[in-house]
Each structure stands twice: as structure tokens, then as C-alpha cells.
Design a protein around this motif. Structure first.
Motif, PDB file in Angstrom:
ATOM      1  N   ASP A 221     -11.659  -5.792   2.733  1.00 27.59           N
ATOM      2  CA  ASP A 221     -11.578  -5.597   1.285  1.00 27.59           C
ATOM      3  C   ASP A 221     -10.572  -6.608   0.730  1.00 27.59           C
ATOM      4  O   ASP A 221      -9.420  -6.659   1.159  1.00 27.59           O
ATOM      5  CB  ASP A 221     -11.123  -4.166   1.004  1.00 27.59           C
ATOM      6  N   ILE A 222     -11.016  -7.406  -0.212  1.00 26.76           N
ATOM      7  CA  ILE A 222     -10.189  -8.503  -0.691  1.00 26.76           C
ATOM      8  C   ILE A 222      -8.836  -8.006  -1.208  1.00 26.76           C
ATOM      9  O   ILE A 222      -7.784  -8.603  -0.959  1.00 26.76           O
ATOM     10  CB  ILE A 222     -10.953  -9.324  -1.768  1.00 26.76           C
ATOM     11  N   LYS A 223      -8.850  -6.871  -1.898  1.00 26.94           N
ATOM     12  CA  LYS A 223      -7.587  -6.376  -2.450  1.00 26.94           C
ATOM     13  C   LYS A 223      -6.710  -5.738  -1.378  1.00 26.94           C
ATOM     14  O   LYS A 223      -5.492  -5.805  -1.444  1.00 26.94           O
ATOM     15  CB  LYS A 223      -7.869  -5.370  -3.574  1.00 26.94           C
ATOM     16  N   LYS A 224      -7.358  -5.129  -0.384  1.00 28.73           N
ATOM     17  CA  LYS A 224      -6.570  -4.508   0.696  1.00 28.73           C
ATOM     18  C   LYS A 224      -5.814  -5.565   1.487  1.00 28.73           C
ATOM     19  O   LYS A 224      -4.665  -5.360   1.883  1.00 28.73           O
ATOM     20  CB  LYS A 224      -7.502  -3.742   1.641  1.00 28.73           C
ATOM     21  N   ILE A 225      -6.480  -6.697   1.731  1.00 28.08           N
ATOM     22  CA  ILE A 225      -5.791  -7.766   2.452  1.00 28.08           C
ATOM     23  C   ILE A 225      -4.544  -8.156   1.677  1.00 28.08           C
ATOM     24  O   ILE A 225      -3.446  -8.281   2.228  1.00 28.08           O
ATOM     25  CB  ILE A 225      -6.710  -8.989   2.613  1.00 28.08           C
ATOM     26  N   LEU A 226      -4.720  -8.309   0.380  1.00 32.50           N
ATOM     27  CA  LEU A 226      -3.580  -8.696  -0.438  1.00 32.50           C
ATOM     28  C   LEU A 226      -2.525  -7.596  -0.459  1.00 32.50           C
ATOM     29  O   LEU A 226      -1.324  -7.870  -0.521  1.00 32.50           O
ATOM     30  CB  LEU A 226      -4.044  -9.026  -1.858  1.00 32.50           C
ATOM     31  N   ALA A 227      -2.966  -6.341  -0.399  1.00 32.26           N
ATOM     32  CA  ALA A 227      -2.008  -5.239  -0.380  1.00 32.26           C
ATOM     33  C   ALA A 227      -1.148  -5.302   0.876  1.00 32.26           C
ATOM     34  O   ALA A 227       0.078  -5.211   0.824  1.00 32.26           O
ATOM     35  CB  ALA A 227      -2.738  -3.904  -0.459  1.00 32.26           C
ATOM     36  N   TYR A 228      -1.811  -5.499   2.043  1.00 33.33           N
ATOM     37  CA  TYR A 228      -1.029  -5.610   3.276  1.00 33.33           C
ATOM     38  C   TYR A 228      -0.134  -6.827   3.238  1.00 33.33           C
ATOM     39  O   TYR A 228       0.996  -6.807   3.722  1.00 33.33           O
ATOM     40  CB  TYR A 228      -1.958  -5.641   4.489  1.00 33.33           C
ATOM     41  N   SER A 229      -0.649  -7.868   2.632  1.00 27.67           N
ATOM     42  CA  SER A 229       0.163  -9.062   2.503  1.00 27.67           C
ATOM     43  C   SER A 229       1.405  -8.776   1.664  1.00 27.67           C
ATOM     44  O   SER A 229       2.506  -9.222   1.990  1.00 27.67           O
ATOM     45  CB  SER A 229      -0.684 -10.159   1.866  1.00 27.67           C
ATOM     46  N   THR A 230       1.225  -7.997   0.590  1.00 29.49           N
ATOM     47  CA  THR A 230       2.382  -7.646  -0.237  1.00 29.49           C
ATOM     48  C   THR A 230       3.414  -6.875   0.577  1.00 29.49           C
ATOM     49  O   THR A 230       4.614  -7.155   0.525  1.00 29.49           O
ATOM     50  CB  THR A 230       1.928  -6.790  -1.430  1.00 29.49           C
ATOM     51  N   ILE A 231       2.930  -5.888   1.335  1.00 27.98           N
ATOM     52  CA  ILE A 231       3.856  -5.100   2.160  1.00 27.98           C
ATOM     53  C   ILE A 231       4.619  -6.018   3.095  1.00 27.98           C
ATOM     54  O   ILE A 231       5.841  -5.931   3.254  1.00 27.98           O
ATOM     55  CB  ILE A 231       3.075  -4.038   2.966  1.00 27.98           C
ATOM     56  N   SER A 232       3.862  -6.958   3.693  1.00 27.91           N
ATOM     57  CA  SER A 232       4.467  -7.870   4.647  1.00 27.91           C
ATOM     58  C   SER A 232       5.516  -8.761   3.979  1.00 27.91           C
ATOM     59  O   SER A 232       6.622  -8.952   4.501  1.00 27.91           O
ATOM     60  CB  SER A 232       3.336  -8.689   5.277  1.00 27.91           C
TER      61      SER A 232
ATOM     62  N   ALA B 291      15.874  -4.761  10.456  1.00 25.11           N
ATOM     63  CA  ALA B 291      14.870  -4.396  11.461  1.00 25.11           C
ATOM     64  C   ALA B 291      13.616  -3.852  10.799  1.00 25.11           C
ATOM     65  O   ALA B 291      12.489  -4.244  11.127  1.00 25.11           O
ATOM     66  CB  ALA B 291      15.455  -3.372  12.431  1.00 25.11           C
ATOM     67  N   ILE B 292      13.811  -2.936   9.842  1.00 24.93           N
ATOM     68  CA  ILE B 292      12.642  -2.360   9.162  1.00 24.93           C
ATOM     69  C   ILE B 292      11.883  -3.449   8.421  1.00 24.93           C
ATOM     70  O   ILE B 292      10.648  -3.489   8.428  1.00 24.93           O
ATOM     71  CB  ILE B 292      13.092  -1.271   8.162  1.00 24.93           C
ATOM     72  N   GLY B 293      12.633  -4.326   7.787  1.00 29.54           N
ATOM     73  CA  GLY B 293      11.987  -5.402   7.038  1.00 29.54           C
ATOM     74  C   GLY B 293      11.141  -6.261   7.967  1.00 29.54           C
ATOM     75  O   GLY B 293       9.958  -6.496   7.697  1.00 29.54           O
ATOM     76  N   ALA B 294      11.729  -6.692   9.086  1.00 31.14           N
ATOM     77  CA  ALA B 294      10.990  -7.555  10.007  1.00 31.14           C
ATOM     78  C   ALA B 294       9.801  -6.815  10.599  1.00 31.14           C
ATOM     79  O   ALA B 294       8.685  -7.351  10.669  1.00 31.14           O
ATOM     80  CB  ALA B 294      11.921  -8.030  11.120  1.00 31.14           C
ATOM     81  N   ALA B 295      10.022  -5.559  10.985  1.00 26.41           N
ATOM     82  CA  ALA B 295       8.936  -4.773  11.581  1.00 26.41           C
ATOM     83  C   ALA B 295       7.802  -4.615  10.581  1.00 26.41           C
ATOM     84  O   ALA B 295       6.626  -4.791  10.924  1.00 26.41           O
ATOM     85  CB  ALA B 295       9.448  -3.404  12.028  1.00 26.41           C
ATOM     86  N   THR B 296       8.149  -4.272   9.317  1.00 16.71           N
ATOM     87  CA  THR B 296       7.110  -4.109   8.312  1.00 16.71           C
ATOM     88  C   THR B 296       6.359  -5.411   8.103  1.00 16.71           C
ATOM     89  O   THR B 296       5.139  -5.421   7.969  1.00 16.71           O
ATOM     90  CB  THR B 296       7.730  -3.659   6.982  1.00 16.71           C
ATOM     91  N   ALA B 297       7.104  -6.512   8.096  1.00 17.21           N
ATOM     92  CA  ALA B 297       6.480  -7.805   7.846  1.00 17.21           C
ATOM     93  C   ALA B 297       5.396  -8.089   8.880  1.00 17.21           C
ATOM     94  O   ALA B 297       4.248  -8.378   8.528  1.00 17.21           O
ATOM     95  CB  ALA B 297       7.536  -8.903   7.858  1.00 17.21           C
ATOM     96  N   ILE B 298       5.734  -7.933  10.149  1.00 12.93           N
ATOM     97  CA  ILE B 298       4.753  -8.306  11.187  1.00 12.93           C
ATOM     98  C   ILE B 298       3.642  -7.258  11.301  1.00 12.93           C
ATOM     99  O   ILE B 298       2.462  -7.570  11.467  1.00 12.93           O
ATOM    100  CB  ILE B 298       5.459  -8.543  12.546  1.00 12.93           C
TER     101      ILE B 298
END
Lengths: 644, 504
Positions: free
Chosen positions: A311-322, A293-300
Motif C-alpha cells: 500500500d503506497i501510503k503504508k510504505i510511507l507510514a512505516y517510513s515516517t516511523i523510521s 536505543a528506542i529511536g535506532a530500534a524503531t528506525a530499523i
């Protein structure tokens, strides 16, 4: 047998760290420093690779080699040895860490050129690899924890590497502190989990703990408590809800650091740990549900925040978290192989995305806002092409690596009966495709929006060659784990390779409901369509017609603001935790209990002892006869005391 | 076996001591003929010590007494693993002292007597070797005097410096009193038991009636003599004055080697002579002591007194050498507490403590020597801001001081950990607490030096060029100080092998 000497793979980066750390400041030539740093990681990769080939040649049952180095702590029944465990799982991680690590080291020679802390950078980076290798090769929880804390330290040092620069209105040092403190919460959980494991099993050695756990099922409550605590540790290190907040700020570090530590390797430590201790995790249905559940919730959740960042790096950071969320989703549904598979492919394409972003930032003189980019396609041809490959990979377009790993996760989620989580995963896949191509289009396509006095040109070869190699890996990396529906049970090399590692936990997993192959193929087609529609929407909105986006922003202003401000989570955390703690610690802990109570007490105790010391000092008169007298009197006094 | 045959047989186990004796003679002779050569003497000393070390390793432990007097098969001398351990420590500190001396300005400037200096160092070492292995009160006394006499002269070696001459004289006077008290105690004990052999003394005490008061007086007086060597309160008064006045190389060796020899003989004497072996279960590590003479209670009180006096007085010192002198008194107090628990765990802790103390204490003295050679002062206030002018030396000194305080990850922490753990395990919680509180007090004066070096602006015009020799010696002391803080198993194993005293 080289596997018996796997410690060289750990030792080499340490040597590099010592050389650069101790005498690096004296070496005037940057190339020398850079190649010392990269070379030792390269050697480490070589050792890992040779071990890998050697282990491939062994029987499946023998693929678990323990390399003892020395007995570390031995206090009565508490024994911890400094020993490395070489098995299919640790080898995959070791290869990714040293391989991707090596490429990023080489890239950094170009990227960090001219930085005044050049030697410091490489020293930290090597120390990081050393710690990370300890983490992945450890054969017990204590050594793993040593690596775990060590990589945290390196992460802290490297986020704050440019300690004199501003970042997001505060300083990089604040970002580093945030990462460190948030991680502490997770580490606390990990530690408690370790204590509980020791209390339950009387050992912290992987082999001993897991062998017992395999044979004797734990009480449900104990298993749940242990694994939830361990998972809390994982949410800290791997940036999952609720402890993900540090990762976007970690982008304050140099871009190669973001690529290596905050995308490809360190942040996956939590995923690795869950996988390593899978036999414990599968014993608690609750924990598995929580993880999924946490994994799916974090992903979305993270993907949605990535939609609107600039911010180009921030987008990638959120993408990493996802993407890390995907990995936990896979682990949570019991598909550990899929989670490690995605870990590997993600390391390739996400490192590539970050390094490409670094190349762009480099070309535009430290510009990170994608609104001020555009039209870089012609100026940075290599970066453009490799970035496109990485974007397609992360979006999940076949036959690139990301497609296979992501699809495996989605399929396993569905096949284990979690159709709701599957839908979330699918929506996330759509968002992923959208935000990554939004980023791509705004950066490379259209007309340029950066100031005209900047003339961007392609990065030097030392930076582009790692990009090309990573691009190749992003393309072919997925073929080792082709879906069984295409290649059959035996054709999925990755699955068979990791199989022995998860065999103990499989006995605990509830049976997989059978779906037909056709279902799998249908789902696969759906996910490709979803990814493609994300790409085309991004193309439509940001390439052919930039207008609709303004309309959308005004129409859904509230939603946009909510996303843009990252759901105000940082603010809420500030309000709920940071502020009360800061205020409370200032008023109660500092001004009252520290200054008045503790300091007052300590100072008076100190003064008391110093006063007594002053009196005692007076006995030391310097007159020898007096000393002799005291000595004799002392003896007489003791005799009297004994007689009374 | 006839007496001559016995002596010849015993000599087989006596090679290290013979090597030291020869070193002593050769140094004296060489000094007569080659006065000019600067490095010959220290090099010869080192060779002598290395050979001694070689023999110490290769000579097996004798299965019985050496130099037996023929009566009841007891003798004057013993070679057991316990003595071997202390001999190693003594030898190591001698080697370091010679190395320090080569680099010391103080020693090199007084060239005329350098022959005597190195020769006396060898005889000092010989005395300590003999002391660690003696089993007869007569040999103990002789060895004791040999150590004392050598060290009196060494302490006053730079006799043209007034404070050195004064130190030597004070040392002699105080030493004479201590020695007198001790020999008096010995004579009373002899009167009581009719023998000077400590094994026979134990036998008589265990099997015959005796006057408790007489035994207490005699035992205390002898303990007083040993207490003088290890600077145990209230027999410690000479220590600060002598340590401050003596050349720093001698201060260093006095604070480690001479203390080690004193501890070795104190433990051997009390454990052999005053322990009730009929009531002691040899399988368990705990021992029982003879009724009537609760020497361990006395030592417990004295150990508390020693560490507290040492630490409290150190708070006030501005001279680093003098501060280290008080700190070494405090350390003797800590170590002594390991002995009072009447358990082999405690002995183990003392042995571990000594090995670590060797490195950290010699290291601290070495750095202080290097700095004061350049600075011309040992005053803590003159160290202000040195951290920026001599980073290598000051960082090293900081590590040694941190270790002396007992903070992880340095070896000093492991030393204290084992010691306090032994105290807690055997139920001496209060003593462990006193020790911990004392460690906290010591933090203040150790860290005051560090604070002065790093947290204050520099005022001195100190300039320093580090030589390779300085770095090498510093590292040879730093590495054990740091490594034993993390990886201490080999040391523990060595100490575990060495806790058994011959016969018991």
C-alpha cells in the motif's frame, strides 16, 4: 514589534475554524471554503515569518520572548498562564507547521474537491493548526498539554473523516479509535511526568522549571523517572516502539491529512517536546540511552516492514516511523540540533512524498496498491519529477536536504561513541533507499498494471504547485545546516540559530570525543555509497529484472511473511492486551460489575430518591393555609431543637 | 452636621435609587398618555436601568452611614461594595427581564396593563436596591414589603389566566404570613435591644446580658422572613406554585433578582448583627458568632433541607417551569451552605455562584419561554424530539442545563467548585458531600429534558423560525455561561473586591 503579537499566528487558524465550522455548511462554493481555510493559515505563516525576521535581528541573548495572554488558572500557589514562548526552537516549529500546513491546505482544495464533507475537512484542518501552534508556542507544560491533546483530537477526527468507508477490513472509525486509544497510553505518561515535575519544581512554567534544572542538578532517580514518563508520552505521539502501531492505521484518513498530521507536524511533537525539555533529559544518562536505543530500534524495525508493504501510503507510514526513529536517535545521543534539523527537512520531503502519493491515488481513482500501478511517469510528469526529488532526498543523496540532516545524525551518533547504533542507522539508510525506490519504480516506471479503462492524467495546478514548492524546499532545505566540516563552525546557520536553546543542557552532556575531519568525510562517503547501493538494488530488482524478487520471496518465504505481517506485532498486541481487555471487560466489568453491581446499586439508589421525592411532593398540596402552617411549625420545631 | 444637611449629603450617594424612582414615575406617566406605542415602555425601562447602572458605577462608596439619625452616627442606609455587587446582579436581571418581556407572547398579548407591568418592575427593582443596602430593621422591612407587593401583582399580571391569578393570591397569603412573622421578630428584637439599627443591635448584644430564648425566637422569625424571599425550606412552599403560575418573565426575575436581594439582606443582617466582633480576628477571614444563638448550625440544617427537598421534588416534575422552580430552590440551598461556614471564603463563593446562576438560570428560562410560546406547553413530554426541529434553542437549553448541573466546562462547575472548595477548606466536609450528592441527583432531572429533546423521535408538529433577537439574547447569556467555565478570573476578582460588608 510583531513578535509581541505572535498570538495572531495562533488566532488566525482559530478564526478559520470558526468560520468554516459554524457557517461552512452554508457556503456552497468550495473555493471560498478552501481559501478561507488556507488563507488564515497563510496569514499565520506570515506572522510567524515576520516574527522570525524580527528575532533574527535581536542579540542572541534576547532571543527568548514571552508573550503573556492571560492568567489561566490561579489556585493558591498553582499558577498557569496562557502565554506563548517565542524562541529559536519554537519559531522553527511554527514556521514548519504553518508553512508546510499552508501548502497542504492549498493542495487539499484540489484533492478534496467534491467531497461532501469539504467544509468539515477544512474546519478540522484549521483546528489542527490552531492546536499545533498552541503546542509549539506554549510557555508551560499545561498549555503544551492542551495543544498535545488538541492535536490528538484533530488527528482522531481526521483519521475517521471518511467514517462511512471501509478500511483494512474494518472501518476508518476503528482506525481512528486505535490511534486515540494508543495515544492515551502515551498521554498518561506525559501527565504523570507533568505531575512529577510540579511536585519536584513547584511549577510547570518552562522558564522556571528549566532555570532551576540548569542550576541545581536533579537526583538521578527523579530525573530518570520524569524524563522516562515524558518520553513515554513522546513514543505515543511520535509513533515509536512500543506505541507505533497506530500510525500505519492512521492512513485511513485523507492523504493530505497523512501528509500534514501523520508525517510533517503532529507526529514530530514528541521530538519537539524532548528537545524543549532537553535540560531535563540530559540529566538522566539512562533515559538518554533508552531514547537513543528506542529511536535506532524503531528506525530499523519500521524500515524493514516498509520493504515489503504494497500500500503506497503504508510504505510511507512505516517510513515516517523510521525517520522519526532517526530523530529520537539524534536526541538520545545529545544531538538535539540534528534531531530538529531532520524534523524540518523530513517535513519537506515526507509531505512531498505523501502529496505525490495523493496525486497518484487521485489519478488512479483511489487505487493504493503499488502492484496495480506502474508506468505513470509519462502521465503525471510533475508528480513524477517532484516524487523523484523527494525520494532522492529521503534516500540521502547529496546535496538534497535529507542528506545533510541524516548525515548529521549518523555522524553525531558515531562521534558520541555509539558505533553500534551508527551501524544500525547505516543499515536503516540502506533499507530506506531501497524501499523508497521500490515504491518509486513500481509506481512510475515499467509498464502500467492498472485497468485499461483508467486514463490517468496530471492533477490540477492547485495541487501541483504545492508539490513544486515542496520539491524546491526538499532540495535547498538542507543548506541552512551544512556540515561544519565544510563550512566551519560559523557557517552552520541552523546550529548557531538553535545554540542558545540547548546551551543549558550542554553543561550536562559528557564531552564529545574528538574525531578528525577526515573521519567525518569518510563516514559521509560511506553513507552516500550505502544509499546509492540501496537505490541501485531497487533499480535492479524492480526495474530491469522483476524476476529475482519472486525468487527471493520463495527462498526467504518465512522472513518475507514475517515482514509482510509486520512481525505480527498487531496480532501479539491483540492477543496480549486487546483480547484480554475486551473479554475481561465484557465478562467481568460489563456483565458482572457494571450490570449487576453498579447498575443494580445505582438503580436502587435512584429509585430510593425518586420514591422519597414522591413522598415529598405530596407535601406540596397547593393549599396555602397548609403551607403557612408548616412554616410556623417549622419555626417552632427549630426553636425546640435549639433549646434541647 | 444638622439633619437636613445630612440628608442632602446622603443624597449624593443615592443617585441609583433616585434614577430608579424616576424611571418608575416616568413609566406610569408615559403609560397614561402614550398607550398605543408598543415599544416605548420597554425602551424607557431599559434607558432607566442603564442610567441606574451608570450611577451605580459612578457613585462612590459612602464612607459612613446615609440618612443618619444623628444618634451615635448610625444611619438607615449604606453603600458598600457588597451591596454594589448585588445591585449589579439585580440590575442585570431586570434588564434581561425587560428584554424577555419584549419577546414574550404572554406579556404582549395582555396589552392593556403593560404600563403597570413595566412600572411595577421598576418599583420591584427599587425595593430590591433598597433591601440590599438597608441597615435598619425599619428600612429593611419597608424595602422588603416594597419588593413583595410589587411581585405579588407582577406574579398575577396575566390575571385572566386562572393559574396566574391563583399564583398571585397564594403568594399574597403566604407572603403576608411571612411578613407578619418577620415583623413580629423585629418587634421582639427591638424590645430586647431598644434599637432597630443592626449595628447598634450588635453593640448591645455584645455588651449586655439578654435572654437567649427571646433572642433565638426573634432571630429565627426574622430569618424566616428572609427565608421566604430566598425560598429556603421550610418557607419555600409558595415557590413552585407561584413560579408555575406567574408569567415566565416574572418567574425568571423572581428566581434571580428577588433571591439575590433576599440573600444580600440575610447575609448583611446576620453578619452585622449576630457576629461577635470582639472575638473575631478581622485579619483572618473567619468570624466568631455571638454565644447563645447558633444560627449557622440552623442554617446548615436548613440548607441541606432546602437543596434536598428541592432536588427530590424536582425529580417528579413534568412541567418545565415547575421543575426549574424546584431547581431554583435547590440552588438556594447550595448557596446557603456557603454562608454557614462563617468565613469570607463562603461569601466569596456565594457571590461567584450568584453571578453565574444569573446567566444560566435566566438562560434556561428564556429558552423555555421561547419554546413554550411556540409550543403552547411547558410539559417535558411535549419537548420530545425537539432537538431536530429547533437545534439552536435546544442546544442552548442543553448548555444551560449542563451548567445548572455543574458539569465542566460550563460556568456552573466553577460556581460549585468554589462553593464546595470553601466548605471543604473550612472543615464542613459533610455539607460539601451532601451538596455533591445533591448535584448528582439534579443531573437526573436536568438530563431528562435533554434526553427527551435529543434521544427520542419527534411527535410534535413544532415549527420554529428563529429571530435575530432570540439569537442575540441567547448568545449574551450563553457566552458568559461558557466563558466563565474556562476563564473565570475577572469574575473572581470582582467578587473578591465585593465581599467586605461595611464596617467589618
Amino acid at each position: 514589534m510583531i513578535t509581541q503579537h505572535i498570538y495572531f499566528a495562533v488566532l488566525f487558524p482559530l478564526i478559520g475554524f470558526l468560520i468554516n465550522g459554524l457557517i461552512g455548511y452554508k457556503i456552497k462554493n468550495e473555493k471560498v471554503i478552501g481559501w478561507i481555510g488556507s488563507g488564515f493559515v497563510g496569514l499565520s505563516f506570515l506572522v510567524s515569518l515576520l516574527s522570525f525576521f524580527e528575532v533574527t535581528g535581536l542579540n542572541v541573548a534576547e532571543r527568548k520572548i514571552i508573550v503573556p495572554i492571560f492568567q489561566w488558572i490561579s489556585i493558591e500557589s498553582f499558577n498557569v498562564s496562557f502565554a506563548y514562548l517565542v524562541d529559536p526552537l519554537s519559531l522553527v516549529l511554527a514556521l514548519v507547521v504553518t508553512g508546510v500546513g499552508f501548502l497542504i491546505h492549498v493542495y487539499s482544495i484540489g484533492y478534496m474537491q467534491g467531497d461532501k464533507g469539504f467544509w468539515r475537512f477544512f474546519a478540522y484542518l484549521n483546528l489542527f493548526i490552531f492546536m499545533m501552534m498552541n503546542l509549539v508556542l506554549a510557555d508551560n507544560f499545561v498549555l503544551m498539554f492542551l495543544g498535545w491533546e488538541g492535536v490528538g483530537l484533530c488527528s482522531y477526527l481526521l483519521i475517521g473523516f471518511w467514517y462511512d468507508r471501509k478500511f483494512n477490513g474494518s472501518t476508518t472509525a476503528d482506525a481512528a479509535k486505535k490511534a486515540f486509544i494508543v495515544n492515551r497510553i502515551g498521554d498518561f505518561g506525559f501527565l504523570l511526568g507533568m505531575f512529577l515535575i510540579y511536585k519536584t519544581f513547584g511549577s510547570l512554567n518552562f522558564n522556571e522549571v528549566f532555570t532551576i534544572a540548569e542550576k541545581v542538578p536533579l537526583p538521578e532517580a527523579t530525573a530518570t523517572l520524569i524524563t522516562l514518563l515524558l518520553f513515554l508520552g513522546a513514543t505515543g505521539k511520535s509513533a515509536q516502539i512500543p506505541l507505533y502501531v497506530w500510525l500505519p492505521d492512521a492512513m485511513a484518513g485523507p492523504t493530505p491529512v497523512s501528509a500534514l498530521i501523520h508525517a510533517a507536524t503532529m507526529v514530530t511533537a514528541g521530538v519537539y517536546m524532548v528537545s524543549r525539555a532537553s535540560v531535563l533529559f540530559v540529566q538522566s544518562e539512562i533515559t538518554m540511552m533508552v531514547i537513543a536505543a528506542i529511536g535506532a530500534a524503531t528506525a530499523i524495525f519500521a524500515a524493514s516492514m516498509g520493504l515489503v508493504q504494497n500500500d503506497i501510503k503504508k510504505i510511507l507510514a512505516y517510513s515516517t516511523i523510521s525517520q522519526l526513529g532517526y530523530m529520537f536517535l539524534a536526541a538520545g545521543v545529545g544531538a538535539f540540533t540534528a534531531s530538529i534539523f531532520h524534523l524540518m527537512t523530513h517535513a519537506f520531503f515526507k509531505a512531498l512524498l505523501f502529496l505525490g502519493a495523493g496525486s497518484v491515488i487521485h489519478a488512479l481513482h483511489e487505487e493504493q496498491n503499488i502492484k496495480n500501478m506502474g508506468g505513470l511517469k509519462n502521465h503525471l510528469p510533475v508528480t513524477y519529477k517532484t516524487f523523484l526529488i523527494a525520494s532522492l532526498a529521503i534516500a540521502g543523496i547529496p546535496p538534497l536536504s535529507g542528506f545533510f540532516s541524516k548525515d548529521e545524525i549518523l555522524w553525531e551518533t558515531f562521534a558520541h561513541g555509539h558505533s553500534f547504533l551508527f551501524v544500525i542507522g547505516l543499515i536503516t539508510a540502506f533499507m530506506t533507499a531501497f524501499y523508497v525506490f521500490r515504491l518509486f519504480n513500481l509506481t512510475f516506471e515499467n509498464k502500467s498494471r492498472y485497468p485499461s479503462h483508467i486514463h490517468p492524467h496530471e492533477s490540477p495546478k492547485i495541487m501541483t504547485i504545492p508539490l513544486i514548492i515542496l520539491a524546491i524546499l526538499s532540495i535547498i532545505g538542507g543548506f541552512v545546516g551544512m556540515p561544519k566540516v565544510f563550512v566551519g563552525e560559523s557557517g552552520n546557520f541552523f546550529y548557531n540559530w538553535l545554540k542558545p536553546v540547548y546551551e543549558p543542557s550542554e553543561t550536562y552532556l559528557f564531552n564529545v570525543p574528538l574525531y578528525t575531519h577526515s573521519t567525518e568525510i569518510v563516514l559521509m562517503i560511506i553513507s552516500v555509497i550505502v544509499a546509492l547501493s540501496g537505490i541501485f538494488l531497487a533499480r535492479y530488482v524492480y526495474l530491469e529484472n522483476i524476476k529475482p524478487i519472486d525468487w527471493l520471496v520463495t527462498k526467504f518465504g518465512k522472513l518475507y511473511n514475517l515482514l509482510f505481517n509486520k512481525y505480527y506485532v498487531d496480532k501479539v498486541y491483540d492477543l496480549l492486551f486487546v483480547e484480554p481487555i475486551v473479554k475481561g471487560s465484557e465478562r467481568i466489568l460489563w456483565k458482572f460489575s457494571d450490570v449487576k453491581l453498579v447498575d443494580g446499586f445505582i438503580n436502587s439508589v435512584g429509585e430510593f430518591f425518586i420514591e422519597i421525592g414522591g413522598l415529598i411532593r405530596k407535601i406540596q398540596t397547593g393549599v396555602t393555609q397548609f403551607y403557612a402552617l408548616i412554616m410556623i411549625f417549622g419555626i417552632i420545631l427549630i426553636i425546640f431543637m435549639l433549646l434541647i | 452636621m444638622d439633619k437636613l444637611g445630612n440628608i442632602l449629603h446622603s443624597l449624593n450617594f443615592f443617585y441609583p435609587e433616585i434614577a430608579l424612582t424616576l424611571t418608575f414615575f416616568i413609566l406610569l406617566l408615559v403609560d397614561l398618555f402614550f398607550r398605543k406605542s408598543k415599544h416605548l415602555l420597554p425602551v424607557l425601562s431599559l434607558i432607566g436601568y442603564v442610567i441606574t447602572g451608570y450611577f451605580s458605577f459612578t457613585t462612590p462608596n459612602a464612607s459612613g452611614f446615609l440618612f443618619s439619625t444623628g444618634m451615635a452616627n448610625v444611619g438607615l442606609y449604606i453603600t458598600d461594595s457588597f451591596a454594589f455587587y448585588f445591585k449589579l446582579i439585580i440590575l442585570l436581571s431586570l434588564i434581561y427581564t425587560v428584554l424577555f418581556s419584549i419577546l414574550s407572547k404572554e406579556i404582549n398579548e395582555s396589552t392593556e396593563n403593560r404600563g403597570e407591568y413595566y412600572a411595577l418592575l421598576a418599583s420591584f427593582g427599587l425595593g430590591m436596591f433598597l433591601l440590599t443596602s438597608s441597615t435598619d430593621l425599619i428600612t429593611i422591612y419597608l424595602a422588603f414589603e416594597m419588593v413583595s407587593l410589587s411581585s405579588y401583582i407582577l406574579a398575577g399580571f396575566t390575571r385572566k389566566v386562572p393559574r396566574s391569578a391563583e399564583a398571585s393570591l397564594k403568594y399574597i397569603i403566604f407572603g403576608a404570613v411571612a411578613s407578619g412573622v418577620m415583623i413580629y421578630g423585629i418587634s421582639i428584637l427591638y424590645g430586647l435591644t431598644g434599637t432597630t439599627n443592626i449595628y447598634l443591635i450588635n453593640f448591645y448584644l455584645a455588651n449586655q446580658n439578654y435572654n437567649t430564648l427571646t433572642l433565638v425566637i426573634a432571630g429565627l422569625m426574622i430569618i424566616g422572613g428572609f427565608g421566604f424571599k430566598i425560598s429556603m425550606a421550610p418557607f419555600h412552599f409558595w415557590t413552585p406554585d407561584v413560579y408555575e403560575g406567574a408569567p415566565i418573565t416574572i418567574t425568571a426575575v423572581l428566581s434571580v433578582a428577588s433571591k439575590a436581594a433576599g440573600f444580600a439582606i440575610l447575609i448583611r443582617f446576620l453578619k452585622v448583627a449576630f457576629v461577635d466582633y470582639a472575638a473575631t480576628n478581622l485579619q483572618a477571614s473567619l468570624w466568631a458568632i455571638l454565644p447563645g444563638f447558633q444560627w449557622n448550625d440552623i442554617l446548615a440544617v436548613l440548607s441541606v433541607l432546602t437543596m434536598t427537598l428541592g432536588n427530590l421534588a424536582a425529580l417528579w416534575q413534568n412541567n418545565l417551569k415547575r421543575m426549574l422552580a424546584y431547581s431554583s430552590i435547590a440552588h438556594a440551598g447550595y448557596m446557603l451552605s456557603g454562608f454557614v461556614i462563617l468565613d469570607n471564603q463562603g461569601i466569596l463563593a456565594i457571590l461567584i455562584y450568584f453571578a453565574i446562576y444569573l446567566f444560566m438560570n435566566l438562560g434556561a428560562f428564556f429558552i423555555v419561554m421561547l419554546i413554550s410560546d411556540k409550543l403552547g406547553s411547558e410539559d417535558i413530554d411535549d419537548y420530545t424530539g425537539l432537538g431536530y426541529k429547533a437545534p439552536f434553542l435546544t442546544v442552548s437549553l442543553t448548555i444551560f442545563l449542563v451548567s445548572l448541573t455543574g458539569i465542566p466546562p460550563t460556568a456552573g462547575f466553577i460556581a460549585k467548585l468554589y462553593l464546595f472548595a470553601a466548605l471543604v477548606n473550612t472543615g464542613w466536609l459533610w455539607l460539601a458531600l451532601v451538596g455533591v450528592v445533591n448535584s448528582v441527583i439534579s443531573l437526573y432531572y436536568y438530563m431528562r429534558v435533554v434526553k427527551n429533546m435529543f434521544l427520542r423521535e419527534s411527535i410534535s408538529t413544532y415549527e420554529q423560525k428563529i429571530e435575530l433577537g432570540h439569537v442575540l439574547i441567547s448568545f449574551s447569556l450563553l457566552i458568559p455561561t461558557l466563558v466563565f467555565g474556562v476563564y473565570f478570573k475577572p469574575l473572581i476578582e470582582l467578587a473578591e473586591k465585593s465581599i467586605r460588608i461595611f464596617g467589618f
